[in-house]
Design an enzyme around this catalytic site. Structure first.
Site, PDB file in Angstrom:
ATOM      1  N   GLU A  19      76.099 -94.091  -6.066  1.00 18.06           N
ATOM      2  CA  GLU A  19      77.430 -93.524  -5.830  1.00 18.06           C
ATOM      3  C   GLU A  19      77.546 -92.812  -4.487  1.00 18.06           C
ATOM      4  O   GLU A  19      78.628 -92.743  -3.893  1.00 18.06           O
ATOM      5  CB  GLU A  19      77.817 -92.558  -6.955  1.00 18.06           C
ATOM      6  CG  GLU A  19      78.163 -93.231  -8.274  1.00 18.06           C
ATOM      7  CD  GLU A  19      76.958 -93.423  -9.175  1.00 18.06           C
ATOM      8  OE1 GLU A  19      75.808 -93.259  -8.699  1.00 18.06           O
ATOM      9  OE2 GLU A  19      77.163 -93.737 -10.371  1.00 18.06           O
ATOM     10  N   PHE A  52      78.060 -86.237 -23.569  1.00 18.21           N
ATOM     11  CA  PHE A  52      77.215 -87.139 -22.790  1.00 18.21           C
ATOM     12  C   PHE A  52      77.886 -87.426 -21.446  1.00 18.21           C
ATOM     13  O   PHE A  52      79.061 -87.749 -21.381  1.00 18.21           O
ATOM     14  CB  PHE A  52      76.996 -88.440 -23.571  1.00 18.21           C
ATOM     15  CG  PHE A  52      76.201 -89.461 -22.799  1.00 18.21           C
ATOM     16  CD1 PHE A  52      74.871 -89.225 -22.459  1.00 18.21           C
ATOM     17  CD2 PHE A  52      76.796 -90.643 -22.389  1.00 18.21           C
ATOM     18  CE1 PHE A  52      74.149 -90.164 -21.741  1.00 18.21           C
ATOM     19  CE2 PHE A  52      76.074 -91.590 -21.665  1.00 18.21           C
ATOM     20  CZ  PHE A  52      74.750 -91.351 -21.338  1.00 18.21           C
ATOM     21  N   GLN A  53      77.142 -87.324 -20.386  1.00 18.19           N
ATOM     22  CA  GLN A  53      77.612 -87.543 -19.018  1.00 18.19           C
ATOM     23  C   GLN A  53      78.802 -86.642 -18.655  1.00 18.19           C
ATOM     24  O   GLN A  53      79.712 -87.056 -17.945  1.00 18.19           O
ATOM     25  CB  GLN A  53      77.940 -89.024 -18.771  1.00 18.19           C
ATOM     26  CG  GLN A  53      76.675 -89.889 -18.795  1.00 18.19           C
ATOM     27  CD  GLN A  53      76.862 -91.285 -18.242  1.00 18.19           C
ATOM     28  OE1 GLN A  53      77.943 -91.852 -18.313  1.00 18.19           O
ATOM     29  NE2 GLN A  53      75.797 -91.844 -17.681  1.00 18.19           N
ATOM     30  N   LYS A 106      88.650 -89.908 -19.914  1.00 19.57           N
ATOM     31  CA  LYS A 106      88.730 -91.279 -20.439  1.00 19.57           C
ATOM     32  C   LYS A 106      89.965 -91.487 -21.319  1.00 19.57           C
ATOM     33  O   LYS A 106      90.597 -92.537 -21.261  1.00 19.57           O
ATOM     34  CB  LYS A 106      87.465 -91.617 -21.223  1.00 19.57           C
ATOM     35  CG  LYS A 106      87.428 -93.086 -21.608  1.00 19.57           C
ATOM     36  CD  LYS A 106      86.059 -93.533 -22.048  1.00 19.57           C
ATOM     37  CE  LYS A 106      86.051 -95.052 -22.267  1.00 19.57           C
ATOM     38  NZ  LYS A 106      84.740 -95.519 -22.727  1.00 19.57           N
ATOM     39  N   MET A 109      63.191 -85.266  14.492  1.00 22.02           N
ATOM     40  CA  MET A 109      63.758 -83.975  14.879  1.00 22.02           C
ATOM     41  C   MET A 109      62.968 -82.832  14.253  1.00 22.02           C
ATOM     42  O   MET A 109      62.782 -81.780  14.872  1.00 22.02           O
ATOM     43  CB  MET A 109      65.240 -83.898  14.481  1.00 22.02           C
ATOM     44  CG  MET A 109      65.978 -82.740  15.098  1.00 22.02           C
ATOM     45  SD  MET A 109      65.928 -82.760  16.917  1.00 22.02           S
ATOM     46  CE  MET A 109      67.420 -83.661  17.310  1.00 22.02           C
TER      47      MET A 109
END
Lengths: 576, 165
Positions: free
Chosen positions: A56, A118-119, A168, A484
């Site tokens: 993502e 969940f999630q 949802k 760096m």
């Protein structure tokens, strides 16, 4: 669109139709439980293309690069929970550089919110400090208007990311759908026009200047004001410098351009900045990497004019004399008109003396490096890339030494060609950035200048490049170090290279080939140009090419202003 | 020079409005001495009063950053002009024997009301500027204080000076 008016639609359909109404070309995303209804509607439509990334974070970076290169709002779609937390780095990156994107995030159903479902994560809470604004849509009736608001807020004023969190159940609830042409927000009205009195004062001040300097930042690029900036700069005959984010805002190959300023800016740009008597700052924010220590900067007397769309950027780190809040393009247009009407002209004698001084600084040739090295110099690769692509490529970078070399040695003459993470400094942006740009401009040359450490932070996107045949050219300056970090350890930590050596590197050629791409390894300076020419040849136009340049491990980025030091206290490369 | 400022603001009365403001203060390391929030006569609006301490530069940044929040409609630094400040405090005191009379007298002087009485305690309600509430607490024996609760300051401009949409 009349066709859509007053038709019942599910929340998922509404999301998809809103995106279509906004003229979105690409949605970068990754499906998951909470967004399945939205994905089902994406399956049924053909208005925009969905690009399936492999993580993502890359979805948001790609959407961000699409926005940076086109000037339009980029869109990403991720699921709830880990989908969101993975996206946060991308969102924060866009936020720090004021990039207009809309990120639609799935959320657990409204009755489950707060129950550690969940999630589930508190998306609005997690993203709040790194978005311009965010919304949790609890009622499907608010969905269309919220989507409209998201696009307006992302694109106007000082742009930035907007998150729309959609539970949802909202995606399967139905309502009458009509996409509003616009939405009034009493609390949101960015200033567009500059204050006329302030602009008059500014023009007067510019005409009185003896040692003027123009300091142009990312706001010029974001505000599409480079034409106006160029006209103003040429009319006045003043020197100009671009920030890292502003590169391309004024042509790099123009003589009036002193190059980038700041921590790794040119000697002439930093010296002129420090010793100017009138400074015109345009769409820039005097940040720590640009002016170094503000107290040191304030030692020299100078008057400062600051044009910015965001009032909070003005007088934040450096007190200014003439603040002008407004859209950079509008303000510059109005100031140009005032300049042309003015009876006074710039002080030519003073300007000539100032340019003589600047040319003296410029003659130090601060960007010189050893061209006779038997080992590939990273600067040389960037210079050759510039030649081979005729200075016309879109160049993305990751973060570190290679980023600075890209900024110093690739001469950007056009805005929106240089795509990098300036504010947040996010390693791993380079490849997904290149994907977003290449999809937006399928026929353009797109190069990702990166290092062997950064590229591994989103290397999984080689798979996305394969799926969509995205023919970006990866230019890896492989010095087997986090360059760096190594440089700072050499300078400030007694060369104790704690954890900055990249061991166990993959064979990048085989890795690229494993994904069906073209891999090249280049070990000798004399092979650099040929490799680049081949990579950008018509024969490989449709292919993704991964070039692994084995570069000098000891090379450092110069000039350098040490953190906390003043702009004129640069460390220069030793005389070669 | 750091000075106490009372900042009033009107914002959309949406879920999470308070956290946007509180989050801004913590993220940018600004001080909050107190913060009060409640809906206004227009239920779509929340009015917030924030008491903060900072130099002129910091206060300028705070005002600008608050204005930048998309949900914020108007911001006013009340301390820039003539204004009224009030805070409500409830104090529960141990009140037995001779102390009962003494506490009542002190409460009267400060125009406080005793709003709950038991054999051993008084609860006093006191309204005024924060400094007056501080003075009351100074005036009574600290050993007798059982608990205090303060609302934080609310403020309003004097006369025609007002904050509205």
């Amino acid at each position: 669109m009349i066709f859509y008016q007053f038709m019942e639609a599910t929340g998922a359909e509404i999301v998809v139709r809103c995106l279509a109404e906004e003229g979105v070309e690409f949605v970068f995303g990754y499906p998951g439980g909470a967004v399945l209804n939205i994905y089902d509607e994406i399956f049924k439509q053909n208005k925009f293309k969905h690009v399936l990334v492999r993580h993502e974070q890359a979805a948001v970076h790609a959407a961000d690069a699409y926005a940076r290169s086109t000037g339009r709002v980029g869109v990403a779609l991720v699921t709830s929970g880990p989908g969101v937390t993975n996206a946060v780095t991308g969102i924060a990156t866009a936020y720090m550089d004021s990039i207009p994107i809309v990120v639609v995030t799935g959320q657990v159903p409204t009755p489950a919110i707060g129950l550690d479902a969940f999630q589930e994560v508190d998306t609005v809470g997690i993203t709040r400090p790194c978005v311009k604004h965010n919304f949790l849509v609890k009622d499907v009736k608010d969905l269309a208007a919220t989507m409209k608001k998201a696009f307006i807020i992302a694109a106007t004023g000082r742009p930035g990311p907007v998150v729309v969190d959609v539970p949802k159940d909202v995606t399967y609830h139905t309502t009458d759908f009509e996409y509003p042409a616009t939405v009034e927000m009493r609390s949101y009205s960015p200033v567009v026009k500059g204050h006329s009195g302030q602009m008059k004062r500014a023009v007067q001040m510019l005409l009185e200047a003896k040692r003027p300097m123009i300091y142009a930042g990312g706001g010029v690029v974001l505000g599409d004001a480079s034409e106006q900036l160029a006209e103003l700069t040429r009319l006045l005959g003043f020197p100009i410098t671009n920030t890292l984010m502003g590169l391309g805002g004024y042509p790099a190959t123009d003589r009036q351009n002193l190059g980038m300023l700041g921590m790794h800016g040119t000697y002439e740009a930093n010296m002129a900045m420090q010793h100017s008597d009138v400074l015109l700052a345009v769409g820039a924010r005097f940040d720590d990497r640009v002016i170094g220590n503000p107290a040191h900067f304030a030692r020299e007397q100078r008057r400062i004019i600051h044009i910015d769309v965001d009032p909070s950027s003005i007088s934040k780190r450096v007190k200014v004399d003439v603040p002008i809040v407004g859209d950079v393009k509008n303000v510059l247009t109005d100031m140009l008109a005032l300049l042309k009407q003015a009876k006074e002209k710039p002080d030519v004698a003073a300007l000539n003396a100032w340019w003589t001084q600047i040319e003296l600084w410029r003659s130090k040739n601060c960007l010189k490096y050893n061209r006779n090295s038997p080992i590939i110099k990273p600067q040389y690769v960037v210079e050759k890339l510039w030649e081979v692509t005729k200075g016309d490529a879109y160049v993305t970078s990751d973060v570190g030494q290679h980023q600075m070399w890209a900024a110093q040695y690739y001469k950007f003459d056009k805005p929106r060609r240089w795509i990098n993470s300036g504010g947040l400094g996010t390693m791993g942006v380079g490849l997904p950035y290149a994907m977003g740009v290449q999809l937006a401009f399928p026929d353009a040359q797109v190069a990702c200048i990166t290092g062997e450490s950064s590229i591994q932070m989103n290397i999984q996107e080689l798979s996305t490049c394969k799926q969509y045949r995205i023919p970006v050219k990866v230019v890896t300056l492989n010095n087997r170090y986090m360059g760096m970090v190594r440089q700072w350890q050499e300078f400030f930590y007694g060369s104790r290279y704690a954890e900055s050596y990249m061991e166990s590197l993959p064979d990048f050629v085989k890795l690229a080939e494993a994904y069906g791409h073209v891999g090249m390894r280049i070990d000798r300076p004399e092979d650099v140009e040929a490799a680049l020419k081949e990579a950008f040849s018509p024969a490989l136009k449709e292919r993704m090419v991964f070039m692994d340049f084995q570069t000098d491990q000891t090379e450092n980025v110069f000039p350098m202003v040490e953190g906390g030091k003043g702009l004129s206290e640069m460390i220069l490369a030793e005389e070669l | 020079m750091s000075r106490r400022h009372i900042i009033s603001l009107l914002m959309e009365n949406e879920a999470g409005a308070l956290s946007r403001v509180a989050g801004l203060f913590s993220a940018r390391a600004y001080n909050i001495e107190s913060l009060t929030v409640a809906p206004t006569e227009d239920a779509t609006l929340s009015r917030m009063t924030i008491v903060t301490v900072g130099s002129e530069d910091i206060i300028e940044q705070i005002t600008k950053q608050l204005n930048k929040l998309v949900d914020v409609i108007k911001v006013m630094d009340l301390t820039e002009g003539s204004h009224i400040e009030r805070e409500l405090m409830l104090v529960k005191l141990r009140a037995v024997g001779a102390d009962r009379e003494e506490i009542k007298r002190t409460a009267d002087i400060f125009r406080g009301n005793i709003i709950d009485v038991t054999e051993s305690t008084y609860t006093i309600e006191l309204t005024g500027a924060g400094s007056k509430l501080d003075a009351f607490l100074e005036a009574i024996d600290s050993a007798s204080i059982i608990e205090t609760v303060r609302t934080g300051a609310s403020g309003i401009g004097r006369g025609e000076r007002s904050l509205k949409v």
